[in-house]
Design a protein around this motif. Sequence first.
Motif, short mmCIF file in Angstrom:
data_model
loop_
_atom_site.label_atom_id
_atom_site.label_comp_id
_atom_site.label_asym_id
_atom_site.label_seq_id
_atom_site.Cartn_x
_atom_site.Cartn_y
_atom_site.Cartn_z
N VAL A 1 24.61 -27.76 33.99
CA VAL A 1 23.21 -27.80 34.39
C VAL A 1 22.59 -29.12 33.93
N THR A 2 21.90 -29.81 34.84
CA THR A 2 21.26 -31.08 34.50
C THR A 2 19.74 -30.98 34.41
N ARG A 3 19.18 -29.93 35.07
CA ARG A 3 17.71 -29.83 35.09
C ARG A 3 17.32 -28.42 35.53
N VAL A 4 16.30 -27.88 34.89
CA VAL A 4 15.71 -26.61 35.33
C VAL A 4 14.46 -26.95 36.13
N GLU A 5 14.42 -26.51 37.39
CA GLU A 5 13.39 -27.01 38.30
C GLU A 5 12.82 -25.85 39.13
N GLU A 6 11.63 -25.40 38.80
CA GLU A 6 10.90 -24.37 39.55
C GLU A 6 11.74 -23.10 39.74
N GLY A 7 12.46 -22.70 38.71
CA GLY A 7 13.27 -21.50 38.77
C GLY A 7 14.68 -21.72 39.25
N PHE A 8 14.96 -22.90 39.78
CA PHE A 8 16.30 -23.26 40.23
C PHE A 8 16.96 -24.19 39.21
N LEU A 9 18.27 -24.35 39.33
CA LEU A 9 19.00 -25.22 38.43
C LEU A 9 19.68 -26.33 39.23
N ARG A 10 19.42 -27.56 38.84
CA ARG A 10 20.21 -28.67 39.36
C ARG A 10 21.46 -28.81 38.49
#
Length: 343
Positions: A77-86
């Motif tokens: 995981v590189t980023r937590v974004e609006e409930g989604f994971l990059r």
Amino acid sequence: MNITIEKTAATARALCEVPGPSGRECAAFAAARAMLAPLGEVTRTPLGSLLCCVNPGREGAPHLLLEAHLDQIGFVVTRVEEGFLRFAKVGGIDPRWLPATPVVIHAAGGDRPGIITSVPPHLAGDSDDHSIKIEDLLIDTGCRPETAETLFAPGDIVTFAARPVMLQNNRLAGPALDDRIGCAAVIAAAQEIAAEKPDCRVTVLLSSMEEIGGQGAMTGGFAVRPDYAIAVDVSFGDGFGCRAEQTAPLGGGPMLGLAPILDRTFTRRLQELAKAHEIPLQPEPMGGRTGTDADDLAAAGPGIKTALISIPLRSMHTVAETVDLADAANTARLMALAAKEGI
């Protein structure tokens, strides 16, 4: 020999049931340790590889290392974004088949399910370019943004949620068969060798980090410094749309590497043993690097005389990797013969 397809299948399935991407092989290490502990003391290297001397051998006899890599491909995981994971890849992964793939996020508070998602083609605009790029993919956790921020963090490891499945004709399919099927073959050979107690010393190395560079094999080989090593990996098996000259048929036997880095005399000895005991082999000539841990083992310390046996595998680096278990069992038999009948 007490090496059977059924036992090899059970070992491979047990190893594939647990996660172990590169650098985070702990669960896979624990599963393999439980299988090898009855044969000898199991230790862990600083980089997470497993070492176990399964046969002390006779003083002055050659020392043989049997190696396969314990890690699998995965994501971070590189980023937590609006409930989604990059996320980013750990190892070589083709993003084209990733959308709609179920995954497991190994977060600090425990494992959580997710699914890889992307923009539907109906909403992707008028561009003719509908190629899949990993930066355009997200993991949908089903969480609200504020919940996702508390459950997940950059650095969390992600693996595929799929589990191994038995197909017809002794075929096994699933994720992580690259290279847990090689580990299963090494463990089967080790069990046979420990029971027979041949003259040569035999050590097992299940190495870490092959998918990101082979560091576990190089450091593990340096720590042990054997006279000979057999690296076991997978190579390209036949499949629909694959060119015959670039693959080998599943069920046709293990693939024996022929490359500049591999020891020619040792490789020829394995060919002779296979012929004498009616074990099918398929040649795999390579003009340069093998792309496996064999390259790193051969160059470890002062150098190790190394051979490479590869198990044909279909659909490499996907959730549906497929092998013929007869090829894995024959790989184990050949390694056991190399130890028992003299390298």
